[in-house]
Design a protein around this motif. Structure first.
Motif, PDB file in Angstrom:
ATOM      1  N   LEU A   1       0.850  -1.191   0.000  1.00  0.00           N
ATOM      2  CA  LEU A   1       0.000   0.000   0.000  1.00  0.00           C
ATOM      3  C   LEU A   1       0.882   1.236   0.000  1.00  0.00           C
ATOM      4  N   TRP A   2       0.578   2.141  -0.930  1.00  0.00           N
ATOM      5  CA  TRP A   2       1.365   3.362  -1.069  1.00  0.00           C
ATOM      6  C   TRP A   2       0.501   4.575  -0.745  1.00  0.00           C
ATOM      7  N   ALA A   3       1.112   5.581  -0.188  1.00  0.00           N
ATOM      8  CA  ALA A   3       0.440   6.856   0.067  1.00  0.00           C
ATOM      9  C   ALA A   3       1.258   7.977  -0.547  1.00  0.00           C
ATOM     10  N   ILE A   4       0.593   9.068  -0.869  1.00  0.00           N
ATOM     11  CA  ILE A   4       1.241  10.167  -1.577  1.00  0.00           C
ATOM     12  C   ILE A   4       2.107  11.026  -0.654  1.00  0.00           C
ATOM     13  N   SER A   5       1.957  10.850   0.681  1.00  0.00           N
ATOM     14  CA  SER A   5       2.723  11.649   1.642  1.00  0.00           C
ATOM     15  C   SER A   5       2.647  10.996   3.015  1.00  0.00           C
ATOM     16  N   ARG A   6       3.497  11.448   3.918  1.00  0.00           N
ATOM     17  CA  ARG A   6       3.402  10.986   5.299  1.00  0.00           C
ATOM     18  C   ARG A   6       2.092  11.438   5.928  1.00  0.00           C
ATOM     19  N   GLU A   7       1.615  12.595   5.504  1.00  0.00           N
ATOM     20  CA  GLU A   7       0.323  13.098   5.987  1.00  0.00           C
ATOM     21  C   GLU A   7      -0.794  12.088   5.707  1.00  0.00           C
ATOM     22  N   VAL A   8      -0.867  11.612   4.471  1.00  0.00           N
ATOM     23  CA  VAL A   8      -1.911  10.666   4.100  1.00  0.00           C
ATOM     24  C   VAL A   8      -1.657   9.307   4.747  1.00  0.00           C
ATOM     25  N   ALA A   9      -0.398   8.888   4.804  1.00  0.00           N
ATOM     26  CA  ALA A   9      -0.081   7.614   5.451  1.00  0.00           C
ATOM     27  C   ALA A   9      -0.525   7.631   6.910  1.00  0.00           C
ATOM     28  N   GLY A  10      -0.341   8.758   7.571  1.00  0.00           N
ATOM     29  CA  GLY A  10      -0.769   8.882   8.955  1.00  0.00           C
ATOM     30  C   GLY A  10      -2.272   8.773   9.111  1.00  0.00           C
ATOM     31  N   ARG A  11      -3.005   9.351   8.183  1.00  0.00           N
ATOM     32  CA  ARG A  11      -4.472   9.252   8.229  1.00  0.00           C
ATOM     33  C   ARG A  11      -4.924   7.806   8.050  1.00  0.00           C
ATOM     34  N   LEU A  12      -4.281   7.101   7.126  1.00  0.00           N
ATOM     35  CA  LEU A  12      -4.635   5.699   6.894  1.00  0.00           C
ATOM     36  C   LEU A  12      -4.386   4.854   8.134  1.00  0.00           C
ATOM     37  N   GLU A  13      -3.268   5.139   8.804  1.00  0.00           N
ATOM     38  CA  GLU A  13      -2.953   4.355   9.998  1.00  0.00           C
ATOM     39  C   GLU A  13      -3.910   4.682  11.145  1.00  0.00           C
ATOM     40  N   ARG A  14      -4.166   5.971  11.355  1.00  0.00           N
ATOM     41  CA  ARG A  14      -5.036   6.361  12.465  1.00  0.00           C
ATOM     42  C   ARG A  14      -6.491   5.946  12.223  1.00  0.00           C
ATOM     43  N   GLY A  15      -6.955   6.108  10.987  1.00  0.00           N
ATOM     44  CA  GLY A  15      -8.359   5.862  10.709  1.00  0.00           C
ATOM     45  C   GLY A  15      -8.698   4.415  10.403  1.00  0.00           C
ATOM     46  N   LEU A  16      -7.764   3.691   9.753  1.00  0.00           N
ATOM     47  CA  LEU A  16      -8.076   2.343   9.281  1.00  0.00           C
ATOM     48  C   LEU A  16      -7.093   1.283   9.774  1.00  0.00           C
ATOM     49  N   GLY A  17      -6.051   1.715  10.460  1.00  0.00           N
ATOM     50  CA  GLY A  17      -5.062   0.756  10.929  1.00  0.00           C
ATOM     51  C   GLY A  17      -4.210   0.186   9.812  1.00  0.00           C
ATOM     52  N   LEU A  18      -4.112   0.886   8.689  1.00  0.00           N
ATOM     53  CA  LEU A  18      -3.347   0.403   7.540  1.00  0.00           C
ATOM     54  C   LEU A  18      -1.969   1.043   7.509  1.00  0.00           C
ATOM     55  N   GLN A  19      -0.971   0.252   7.179  1.00  0.00           N
ATOM     56  CA  GLN A  19       0.400   0.730   7.044  1.00  0.00           C
ATOM     57  C   GLN A  19       0.686   1.010   5.569  1.00  0.00           C
ATOM     58  N   ALA A  20       1.158   2.188   5.264  1.00  0.00           N
ATOM     59  CA  ALA A  20       1.460   2.551   3.877  1.00  0.00           C
ATOM     60  C   ALA A  20       2.855   3.133   3.777  1.00  0.00           C
ATOM     61  N   ARG A  21       3.524   2.794   2.699  1.00  0.00           N
ATOM     62  CA  ARG A  21       4.792   3.445   2.391  1.00  0.00           C
ATOM     63  C   ARG A  21       4.519   4.693   1.566  1.00  0.00           C
ATOM     64  N   VAL A  22       5.433   5.650   1.658  1.00  0.00           N
ATOM     65  CA  VAL A  22       5.235   6.944   0.989  1.00  0.00           C
ATOM     66  C   VAL A  22       5.939   6.946  -0.363  1.00  0.00           C
ATOM     67  N   LEU A  23       5.220   7.400  -1.377  1.00  0.00           N
ATOM     68  CA  LEU A  23       5.773   7.558  -2.722  1.00  0.00           C
ATOM     69  C   LEU A  23       5.322   8.910  -3.239  1.00  0.00           C
ATOM     70  N   TYR A  24       6.243   9.857  -3.282  1.00  0.00           N
ATOM     71  CA  TYR A  24       5.884  11.224  -3.660  1.00  0.00           C
ATOM     72  C   TYR A  24       5.594  11.328  -5.152  1.00  0.00           C
ATOM     73  N   GLN A  25       4.646  12.190  -5.473  1.00  0.00           N
ATOM     74  CA  GLN A  25       4.254  12.408  -6.873  1.00  0.00           C
ATOM     75  C   GLN A  25       5.169  13.441  -7.517  1.00  0.00           C
ATOM     76  N   PRO A  26       5.670  13.178  -8.710  1.00  0.00           N
ATOM     77  CA  PRO A  26       6.458  14.181  -9.432  1.00  0.00           C
ATOM     78  C   PRO A  26       5.585  15.359  -9.846  1.00  0.00           C
ATOM     79  N   PRO A  27       6.208  16.471 -10.210  1.00  0.00           N
ATOM     80  CA  PRO A  27       5.419  17.584 -10.751  1.00  0.00           C
ATOM     81  C   PRO A  27       4.774  17.183 -12.071  1.00  0.00           C
ATOM     82  N   PRO A  28       3.619  17.739 -12.397  1.00  0.00           N
ATOM     83  CA  PRO A  28       3.004  17.458 -13.697  1.00  0.00           C
ATOM     84  C   PRO A  28       3.994  17.758 -14.827  1.00  0.00           C
ATOM     85  N   PRO A  29       3.975  16.976 -15.885  1.00  0.00           N
ATOM     86  CA  PRO A  29       4.956  17.164 -16.974  1.00  0.00           C
ATOM     87  C   PRO A  29       4.682  18.439 -17.760  1.00  0.00           C
ATOM     88  N   ARG A  30       5.396  19.477 -17.427  1.00  0.00           N
ATOM     89  CA  ARG A  30       5.283  20.776 -18.085  1.00  0.00           C
ATOM     90  C   ARG A  30       6.688  21.304 -18.372  1.00  0.00           C
TER      91      ARG A  30
END
Length: 207
Positions: A1-30
């Protein structure tokens, strides 16, 4: 399970008890670029309370360096922000540009001194990586959630308290020293240099 940030990973753990690794999104291709470090700081977001546009406006009151604030975005609070700028007597120092084309957005990123991102508890915040890809440092608030996670205080921007006088103090650092903004901008670009979609996809596919 991947999350877009530590912020979101923390919500998943607190709300659902799920452990997620963080994978940051690159900037849109411009076609991001750096043209100069002009005499204005850029604010880019939807005009909503969660993005705290009025905090950005309030921060301009104590600014003494002559740096201006240019605001890009639309949303339900757009007219409120326009009125707020006028009521605070800041029309000569704050420009509310409203929505802009992608071409104009790239140009504004390329020409600003740096970027101010006042958002609250953001999932991730593409503004940060878009600014970094444009070679511009970012000021974020320390309650900005995922928006803070790639900003290293004093190196590629600043993580500050969400108070106008504190934000103004760091805006003036850029306003008074363009070389500082340039150095932080170079560090910002290096932060996202390896944050590329092919690498993200390979990670998602387990390669």
């Amino acid at each position: 399970l991947w999350a877009i940030s530590r912020e979101v990973a923390g919500r998943l753990e607190r709300g659902l008890g799920l452990q997620a690794r963080v994978l940051y999104q690159p900037p849109p291709p411009r076609p991001y670029r750096t043209d100069r470090y002009g005499p204005f700081v850029l604010w880019v977001s939807r005009m909503t309370e969660l993005k705290r546009p009025r905090l950005a406006v309030d921060a301009m009151v104590p600014v003494r360096s002559g740096l201006q604030l240019w605001m890009v975005g639309d949303g339900p609070d757009a007219e409120t922000v326009h009125r707020y700028v006028r009521d605070r007597g800041l029309a000569g120092r704050v420009r509310v540009l409203g929505p802009v084309t992608e071409e104009d957005l790239i140009r504004l990123y390329a020409e600003c001194r740096g970027v101010l991102f006042t958002t609250w508890r953001e999932d991730f915040g593409l503004v940060t990586v878009e600014a970094f890809a444009s070679g511009k440092p970012v000021i974020v608030c320390n309650d900005g959630g995922g928006a803070t996670e790639l900003v290293h205080h004093g190196r590629n921007g600043y993580v500050v308290e969400p108070r106008p006088e504190v934000i103004a103090r760091y805006l003036d650092r850029w306003g008074e020293d363009v070389r500082l903004a340039e150095r932080q901008g170079e560090a910002a670009r290096a932060t996202v240099r390896d944050l590329q979609w092919p690498r993200v996809v390979e990670t998602l596919l387990g390669r």
